[in-house]
Design a protein around this motif. Structure first.
Motif, mmCIF file in Angstrom:
data_model
loop_
_atom_site.group_PDB
_atom_site.id
_atom_site.type_symbol
_atom_site.label_atom_id
_atom_site.label_comp_id
_atom_site.label_asym_id
_atom_site.label_seq_id
_atom_site.Cartn_x
_atom_site.Cartn_y
_atom_site.Cartn_z
ATOM 1 N N ARG A 230 24.235 -33.953 72.173
ATOM 2 C CA ARG A 230 25.122 -33.430 71.133
ATOM 3 C C ARG A 230 25.608 -32.032 71.500
ATOM 4 N N HIS A 231 25.085 -31.472 72.584
ATOM 5 C CA HIS A 231 25.448 -30.140 73.060
ATOM 6 C C HIS A 231 25.768 -30.264 74.553
ATOM 7 N N ALA A 232 26.861 -29.684 74.972
ATOM 8 C CA ALA A 232 27.342 -29.860 76.347
ATOM 9 C C ALA A 232 26.388 -29.323 77.415
ATOM 10 N N LEU A 233 25.564 -28.347 77.097
ATOM 11 C CA LEU A 233 24.685 -27.744 78.100
ATOM 12 C C LEU A 233 23.247 -28.251 78.019
ATOM 13 N N ARG A 234 23.054 -29.416 77.417
ATOM 14 C CA ARG A 234 21.715 -29.996 77.300
ATOM 15 C C ARG A 234 21.714 -31.391 77.916
ATOM 16 N N SER B 205 17.928 -29.430 71.115
ATOM 17 C CA SER B 205 19.307 -29.903 70.985
ATOM 18 C C SER B 205 19.294 -31.292 70.371
ATOM 19 N N THR C 57 22.863 -39.724 74.481
ATOM 20 C CA THR C 57 24.049 -38.893 74.634
ATOM 21 C C THR C 57 23.744 -37.529 74.036
ATOM 22 N N THR D 210 20.624 -27.228 80.968
ATOM 23 C CA THR D 210 21.181 -27.349 82.311
ATOM 24 C C THR D 210 21.220 -26.008 83.029
#
Length: 128
Positions: A83-87, A121, A81, A113
């Motif tokens: 921890r950063h939305a763009l990774r 990340s 999962t 991404t």
């Protein structure tokens, strides 16, 4: 089996929320249904873990997580999962590789991404 995996994921997510709420350096991760679990920071340090020997950042976007000797990384179900939305983390290898030459390691590559290239990340890892 699916129920145990889902319960382990929920436990790991709850542990991540507890980590955000307050500092907990190298505490034992409470994940009763997981064989192993880890919260790995962007610098490769192990924030919290269960049955994980060590974790480290091998290079930009490449991480190694070494499991305890009695948990076989090659035959385990592993969930990551970000921890950063763009990774986007993914498992590159489940055993010694050119990146992680230690025994019983999981090599994790994290990609941006936006660029599609390796990027640093943190991530959560769950082994069931």
């Amino acid at each position: 089996m699916l129920r145990r995996t889902l319960m382990g994921c929920l436990t790991l997510a709850a542990a991540g929320l507890a980590t955000i709420a307050g500092p907990a350096a190298h505490a034992d991760l409470k994940a009763p249904y997981a064989r192993a679990a880890a919260i790995v920071d962007a610098d490769g340090s192990l924030n919290e873990s269960k049955n994980v020997v060590k974790a480290w950042r091998a290079s930009t976007g490449r991480y190694c997580v070494q499991l305890s000797h009695y948990i076989d990384a090659r035959s385990s179900l592993i969930q990551l999962t970000p921890r950063h939305a763009l990774r986007l983390p993914h498992i590159a290898y489940r055993h010694p590789s050119l990146t992680c030459e230690e025994d019983n390691t999981i090599t994790v590559n994290v990609y941006s991404t936006h660029t599609g290239r390796l990027a640093d990340s943190g991530f959560d890892l769950l082994v069931s």
